[in-house]
Motif scaffolding. Structure first.
Motif, short mmCIF file in Angstrom:
data_model
loop_
_atom_site.label_atom_id
_atom_site.label_comp_id
_atom_site.label_asym_id
_atom_site.label_seq_id
_atom_site.Cartn_x
_atom_site.Cartn_y
_atom_site.Cartn_z
N ASN A 36 0.83 -1.20 0.00
CA ASN A 36 0.00 0.00 0.00
C ASN A 36 0.87 1.26 0.00
O ASN A 36 0.53 2.26 -0.63
CB ASN A 36 -0.96 0.00 1.19
N CYS A 39 1.83 1.89 -3.43
CA CYS A 39 0.69 2.35 -4.22
C CYS A 39 0.32 3.80 -3.93
O CYS A 39 -0.56 4.36 -4.59
CB CYS A 39 -0.54 1.48 -3.95
N LYS A 42 -3.59 3.99 -1.22
CA LYS A 42 -4.94 3.90 -1.78
C LYS A 42 -5.86 3.27 -0.75
O LYS A 42 -5.43 2.46 0.07
CB LYS A 42 -4.93 3.02 -3.03
N PHE A 45 -6.44 -1.48 -2.76
CA PHE A 45 -5.32 -1.73 -3.66
C PHE A 45 -5.25 -3.22 -3.96
O PHE A 45 -5.75 -4.04 -3.20
CB PHE A 45 -4.00 -1.24 -3.05
N LYS A 89 -8.14 -7.72 -3.91
CA LYS A 89 -8.08 -6.31 -3.52
C LYS A 89 -8.12 -6.24 -2.01
O LYS A 89 -8.83 -7.00 -1.36
CB LYS A 89 -9.28 -5.54 -4.10
N LEU A 151 4.89 -0.98 -10.04
CA LEU A 151 4.10 0.16 -9.57
C LEU A 151 3.11 0.62 -10.63
O LEU A 151 1.97 0.98 -10.32
CB LEU A 151 5.00 1.31 -9.17
N LEU A 154 0.13 -1.73 -10.63
CA LEU A 154 -0.77 -1.50 -9.51
C LEU A 154 -1.60 -0.25 -9.69
O LEU A 154 -2.79 -0.24 -9.42
CB LEU A 154 0.03 -1.42 -8.20
N SER A 155 -0.98 0.84 -10.18
CA SER A 155 -1.74 2.08 -10.35
C SER A 155 -2.72 1.95 -11.51
O SER A 155 -3.81 2.52 -11.46
CB SER A 155 -0.81 3.27 -10.55
N GLU A 158 -5.84 0.24 -10.28
CA GLU A 158 -6.65 1.06 -9.38
C GLU A 158 -7.55 2.00 -10.18
O GLU A 158 -8.60 2.40 -9.73
CB GLU A 158 -5.77 1.88 -8.44
#
Length: 160
Positions: A36, A39, A42, A45, A89, A151, A154-155, A158
């Motif tokens: 997290n 990230c 968030k 996540f 998630k 990264l 992951l973004s 989201e």
């Protein structure tokens, strides 16, 4: 959501003094905190089990067992993904709020808790007065686009 990493680590230490967890559960919680943090804090996540295995040292079944206990203790929430295709998630509940409430319900406490570094939450409890400073939020204009594929993955997830 914007958790304060240091405040949450310190709060988890205090939480564990009163409500111990098994080492695998502690390891999974720390692994989720690391992800997290990567990230950008968030509210929800994604975290692939392979990444959790690397960060926690747990096996796939160990992650499932530890995750169940962390959810029962209301330290995290999660939505299962589909096996090998979509990662689960996660949502991390702030432990610091729980510890602060527990301290407040036991009468007046004396002591101080000080975080170090920029953006840390600083509090001081003496005689019932508490001072807190807000965590600095990152300046979006200054943030560079990441070249780290993990990264970026992951973004991207989201934003879906």
């Amino acid at each position: 959501m914007g958790l304060n990493y240091l405040a949450e680590l310190n709060a988890m230490r205090d939480y564990l003094l009163l409500r111990p967890l098994a080492s695998g559960q502690i390891s999974l919680w720390h692994g989720l905190m690391m992800i997290n943090n990567l990230c950008g804090w968030k509210s929800w996540f994604t975290a692939p089990n392979m990444t959790l295995q690397a960060f926690s040292g747990l096996s796939d079944s160990g992650i499932h067992k530890a995750r169940k206990v962390l959810k029962e203790r209301e330290l995290i929430d999660y939505l299962p993904g589909s096996s090998g295709v979509i990662p689960a998630k996660y949502h991390i509940y702030p432990v610091s709020l729980r510890v602060r409430e527990a301290r407040g319900s036991k009468g007046s406490s004396t002591g101080s808790s000080t975080g170090s570094g920029a953006g840390s939450e600083t509090g001081s409890r003496t005689g019932g007065s508490t001072t807190f400073y807000k965590q600095n939020k990152p300046d979006k204009k200054r943030q560079k686009e990441t070249t780290n594929p993990f990264l970026k993955m992951l973004s991207d997830e989201e934003e879906m």
